[in-house]
Design a protein around this motif. Structure first.
Motif, PDB file in Angstrom:
ATOM      1  N   ILE A  54     -30.936  33.191  23.318  1.00  0.00           N
ATOM      2  CA  ILE A  54     -31.752  32.431  24.268  1.00  0.00           C
ATOM      3  C   ILE A  54     -31.743  33.138  25.619  1.00  0.00           C
ATOM      4  CG2 ILE A  54     -31.944  30.293  25.570  1.00  0.00           C
ATOM      5  CD1 ILE A  54     -30.958  28.791  23.187  1.00  0.00           C
ATOM      6  N   ASP A  55     -32.938  33.448  26.116  1.00  0.00           N
ATOM      7  CA  ASP A  55     -33.088  34.001  27.456  1.00  0.00           C
ATOM      8  C   ASP A  55     -33.202  32.818  28.415  1.00  0.00           C
ATOM      9  OD1 ASP A  55     -33.614  35.388  29.745  1.00  0.00           O
ATOM     10  OD2 ASP A  55     -35.542  36.193  29.088  1.00  0.00           O
ATOM     11  N   TRP A  56     -32.144  32.519  29.145  1.00  0.00           N
ATOM     12  CA  TRP A  56     -32.103  31.325  29.976  1.00  0.00           C
ATOM     13  C   TRP A  56     -33.081  31.397  31.148  1.00  0.00           C
ATOM     14  CZ3 TRP A  56     -30.085  27.119  28.030  1.00  0.00           C
ATOM     15  CH2 TRP A  56     -29.168  27.244  26.997  1.00  0.00           C
ATOM     16  N   GLU A  57     -33.583  32.592  31.449  1.00  0.00           N
ATOM     17  CA  GLU A  57     -34.607  32.721  32.495  1.00  0.00           C
ATOM     18  C   GLU A  57     -35.944  32.156  32.020  1.00  0.00           C
ATOM     19  OE1 GLU A  57     -34.803  34.216  35.681  1.00  0.00           O
ATOM     20  OE2 GLU A  57     -32.626  34.166  35.716  1.00  0.00           O
ATOM     21  N   LEU A  58     -36.136  32.070  30.712  1.00  0.00           N
ATOM     22  CA  LEU A  58     -37.396  31.585  30.148  1.00  0.00           C
ATOM     23  C   LEU A  58     -37.258  30.194  29.543  1.00  0.00           C
ATOM     24  CD1 LEU A  58     -38.689  34.822  28.408  1.00  0.00           C
ATOM     25  CD2 LEU A  58     -39.488  33.797  30.532  1.00  0.00           C
ATOM     26  N   THR A  59     -36.288  29.414  30.015  1.00  0.00           N
ATOM     27  CA  THR A  59     -36.115  28.064  29.497  1.00  0.00           C
ATOM     28  C   THR A  59     -36.549  27.045  30.537  1.00  0.00           C
ATOM     29  OG1 THR A  59     -33.829  27.997  30.237  1.00  0.00           O
ATOM     30  CG2 THR A  59     -34.214  28.663  27.961  1.00  0.00           C
ATOM     31  N   ARG A  60     -36.855  25.868  30.042  1.00  0.00           N
ATOM     32  CA  ARG A  60     -37.304  24.781  30.906  1.00  0.00           C
ATOM     33  C   ARG A  60     -36.614  23.499  30.441  1.00  0.00           C
ATOM     34  NH1 ARG A  60     -43.536  23.453  30.512  1.00  0.00           N
ATOM     35  NH2 ARG A  60     -42.857  22.436  28.618  1.00  0.00           N
ATOM     36  N   PRO A  71     -37.478   5.011  25.686  1.00  0.00           N
ATOM     37  CA  PRO A  71     -36.243   5.452  26.353  1.00  0.00           C
ATOM     38  C   PRO A  71     -36.418   6.837  26.986  1.00  0.00           C
ATOM     39  CG  PRO A  71     -36.038   5.650  23.981  1.00  0.00           C
ATOM     40  CD  PRO A  71     -37.362   5.000  24.244  1.00  0.00           C
ATOM     41  N   THR A  72     -35.511   7.170  27.897  1.00  0.00           N
ATOM     42  CA  THR A  72     -35.519   8.487  28.534  1.00  0.00           C
ATOM     43  C   THR A  72     -35.238   9.555  27.488  1.00  0.00           C
ATOM     44  OG1 THR A  72     -34.771   7.534  30.604  1.00  0.00           O
ATOM     45  CG2 THR A  72     -34.440   9.902  30.320  1.00  0.00           C
ATOM     46  N   THR A  73     -36.004  10.646  27.552  1.00  0.00           N
ATOM     47  CA  THR A  73     -35.854  11.742  26.601  1.00  0.00           C
ATOM     48  C   THR A  73     -35.539  13.012  27.376  1.00  0.00           C
ATOM     49  OG1 THR A  73     -37.465  10.706  25.142  1.00  0.00           O
ATOM     50  CG2 THR A  73     -36.999  13.020  24.763  1.00  0.00           C
ATOM     51  N   TYR A  74     -34.578  13.775  26.865  1.00  0.00           N
ATOM     52  CA  TYR A  74     -34.174  15.049  27.451  1.00  0.00           C
ATOM     53  C   TYR A  74     -34.634  16.148  26.511  1.00  0.00           C
ATOM     54  CZ  TYR A  74     -31.087  11.782  29.796  1.00  0.00           C
ATOM     55  OH  TYR A  74     -30.587  10.725  30.499  1.00  0.00           O
ATOM     56  N   ARG A  75     -35.282  17.174  27.058  1.00  0.00           N
ATOM     57  CA  ARG A  75     -35.848  18.236  26.223  1.00  0.00           C
ATOM     58  C   ARG A  75     -35.581  19.602  26.842  1.00  0.00           C
ATOM     59  NH1 ARG A  75     -41.941  17.485  25.639  1.00  0.00           N
ATOM     60  NH2 ARG A  75     -41.254  15.779  24.323  1.00  0.00           N
ATOM     61  N   LEU A  76     -35.127  20.542  26.000  1.00  0.00           N
ATOM     62  CA  LEU A  76     -34.945  21.934  26.396  1.00  0.00           C
ATOM     63  C   LEU A  76     -35.989  22.745  25.646  1.00  0.00           C
ATOM     64  CD1 LEU A  76     -33.219  24.156  27.813  1.00  0.00           C
ATOM     65  CD2 LEU A  76     -31.997  24.364  25.649  1.00  0.00           C
ATOM     66  N   SER A  77     -36.830  23.475  26.391  1.00  0.00           N
ATOM     67  CA  SER A  77     -37.884  24.290  25.792  1.00  0.00           C
ATOM     68  C   SER A  77     -37.719  25.731  26.242  1.00  0.00           C
ATOM     69  CB  SER A  77     -39.265  23.795  26.224  1.00  0.00           C
ATOM     70  OG  SER A  77     -39.437  22.443  25.907  1.00  0.00           O
ATOM     71  N   ARG A  78     -38.223  26.647  25.438  1.00  0.00           N
ATOM     72  CA  ARG A  78     -38.227  28.056  25.836  1.00  0.00           C
ATOM     73  C   ARG A  78     -39.636  28.606  25.667  1.00  0.00           C
ATOM     74  NH1 ARG A  78     -35.177  31.415  21.058  1.00  0.00           N
ATOM     75  NH2 ARG A  78     -36.518  30.702  19.387  1.00  0.00           N
TER      76      ARG A  78
END
Length: 85
Positions: A54-60, A71-78
């Protein structure tokens, strides 16, 4: 507040770097999504230690705020650049 100008500048520069790297064609791919805050923290901790690809510079990180209906949703996208043909 002391240091606020520096933090704003750092956030602005990070946003500019992200915009420059993701300006080409591509799409955002969901890596991890949950509705539990504890599961979210544990999932991020696991990804930081295990996922070397995972390139953490290209994650959101998105926090989709919930109300009574959802409900509140948490999402990690690349960002996945489009492959040229």
């Amino acid at each position: 507040m002391p240091g606020q100008r520096k933090r704003k500048s750092q956030r602005r520069h990070a946003a500019e770097r992200m915009a420059a790297r993701t300006s080409g064609p591509g799409r955002w791919e969901v890596v991890f999504e949950t509705q539990s805050a504890a599961e979210w923290r544990e999932g991020l901790r696991r990804l930081r230690t295990e996922a070397a690809d995972i390139d953490w510079e290209l994650t959101r990180i998105d926090t989709l705020c919930g109300r009574l209906q959802q409900p509140t949703t948490y999402r990690l996208s690349r960002f996945v650049p489009a492959t040229g043909r």
